[in-house]
Design a protein around this motif. Structure first.
Motif, PDB file in Angstrom:
ATOM      1  N   UNK A 139     -29.129  -3.719 -26.284  1.00  0.00           N
ATOM      2  CA  UNK A 139     -28.633  -3.040 -25.090  1.00  0.00           C
ATOM      3  C   UNK A 139     -27.136  -2.770 -25.163  1.00  0.00           C
ATOM      4  N   UNK A 140     -26.434  -3.529 -25.976  1.00  0.00           N
ATOM      5  CA  UNK A 140     -24.996  -3.307 -26.099  1.00  0.00           C
ATOM      6  C   UNK A 140     -24.648  -2.317 -27.194  1.00  0.00           C
ATOM      7  N   UNK A 141     -25.441  -2.265 -28.262  1.00  0.00           N
ATOM      8  CA  UNK A 141     -25.039  -1.411 -29.387  1.00  0.00           C
ATOM      9  C   UNK A 141     -25.896  -0.170 -29.571  1.00  0.00           C
ATOM     10  N   UNK A 142     -27.165  -0.218 -29.225  1.00  0.00           N
ATOM     11  CA  UNK A 142     -28.038   0.935 -29.438  1.00  0.00           C
ATOM     12  C   UNK A 142     -28.018   1.865 -28.230  1.00  0.00           C
ATOM     13  N   UNK A 143     -28.134   3.120 -28.508  1.00  0.00           N
ATOM     14  CA  UNK A 143     -28.257   4.105 -27.428  1.00  0.00           C
ATOM     15  C   UNK A 143     -29.681   4.025 -26.867  1.00  0.00           C
ATOM     16  N   UNK A 144     -29.831   4.522 -25.659  1.00  0.00           N
ATOM     17  CA  UNK A 144     -31.130   4.471 -24.982  1.00  0.00           C
ATOM     18  C   UNK A 144     -32.220   5.139 -25.814  1.00  0.00           C
ATOM     19  N   UNK A 145     -31.891   6.246 -26.483  1.00  0.00           N
ATOM     20  CA  UNK A 145     -32.906   6.933 -27.283  1.00  0.00           C
ATOM     21  C   UNK A 145     -33.421   6.025 -28.393  1.00  0.00           C
ATOM     22  N   UNK A 146     -32.544   5.291 -29.051  1.00  0.00           N
ATOM     23  CA  UNK A 146     -32.975   4.386 -30.116  1.00  0.00           C
ATOM     24  C   UNK A 146     -33.831   3.247 -29.552  1.00  0.00           C
ATOM     25  N   UNK A 147     -33.449   2.716 -28.400  1.00  0.00           N
ATOM     26  CA  UNK A 147     -34.240   1.643 -27.779  1.00  0.00           C
ATOM     27  C   UNK A 147     -35.632   2.155 -27.391  1.00  0.00           C
ATOM     28  N   UNK A 148     -35.690   3.406 -26.928  1.00  0.00           N
ATOM     29  CA  UNK A 148     -36.973   4.013 -26.585  1.00  0.00           C
ATOM     30  C   UNK A 148     -37.831   4.185 -27.833  1.00  0.00           C
ATOM     31  N   UNK A 149     -37.235   4.684 -28.906  1.00  0.00           N
ATOM     32  CA  UNK A 149     -37.977   4.846 -30.158  1.00  0.00           C
ATOM     33  C   UNK A 149     -38.474   3.502 -30.685  1.00  0.00           C
ATOM     34  N   UNK A 150     -37.657   2.476 -30.573  1.00  0.00           N
ATOM     35  CA  UNK A 150     -38.080   1.131 -30.997  1.00  0.00           C
ATOM     36  C   UNK A 150     -39.293   0.661 -30.199  1.00  0.00           C
TER      37      UNK A 150
END
Length: 186
Positions: A139-150
């Motif tokens: 949540x601190x380093x990844x953008x929301x799009x990357x977290x969604x893809x994960x």
């Protein structure tokens, strides 16, 4: 549950059967709560089927979803379970679900009589810590799009069953922002 316990390579069939004998199966309907804020979590559960979300209320009384629990994973309000204090979180079933639960009261004699159960609880504690650390870092380093893809990559078969506003809350973004992300990756 049997396969899950066997995966730890700690238990004999007899030890697993004793655990299962002390456990009970519980069915929850979509929208039912496993635990609500200010209750004490007194059981460790295994999600046989269904999806759960863990959330809390912000200072503005907004629901903040911070975790999803999918089948073949443990379910509990962990800090409440270990401290025997009131939970700060709510855990709600997002689908019809079936869980296998063992009460802390029934689990304690197992841990007192068999070191394998202590090892099991230690491993669970370590996994909980690692997952919390990953969540914070992501949540601190990844953008929301990357977290969604994960999230999509880890649970592709279940993601369609989670309402978008819960996913947006989990990602820390608005539903509108989530819609843009989804449009960009389609």
């Amino acid at each position: 549950m049997t396969e899950y316990l066997k995966s730890f390579k700690l238990f004999s069939d007899e030890e697993i059967n004793e655990f299962l004998r002390l456990s009970r199966t519980r069915r929850l309907k979509k929208g039912d709560y496993y635990i609500t804020q200010n209750e004490i979590c007194d059981s460790l559960s295994f999600v046989k089927n269904g999806i759960f979300r863990s959330f809390y209320y912000s200072n503005k009384d907004d629901e903040i979803t911070y975790c999803f629990t999918f089948p073949n994973n443990l379910l509990m309000a962990y800090s409440s379970f270990i401290s025997e204090s009131k939970s700060e979180e709510n855990i709600q079933s997002l689908t019809d679900a079936e869980i296998i639960s063992i009460s802390k009261e029934d689990l304690e004699p197992l841990t007192e009589s068999n070191r394998n159960w202590l090892s099991f609880l230690k491993i669970i504690a370590e996994k909980e810590y690692v997952e919390l650390e990953k969540w914070i870092f992501n949540h601190q380093k990844d953008k929301a799009q990357q977290r969604y893809l994960d999230l999509i990559n880890k649970q592709p078969e279940y993601i369609q069953e989670i309402p978008l506003h819960y996913i947006a809350s989990y990602l820390g973004i608005t539903q509108r922002h989530l819609s843009r992300i989804r449009a960009n990756i389609s």
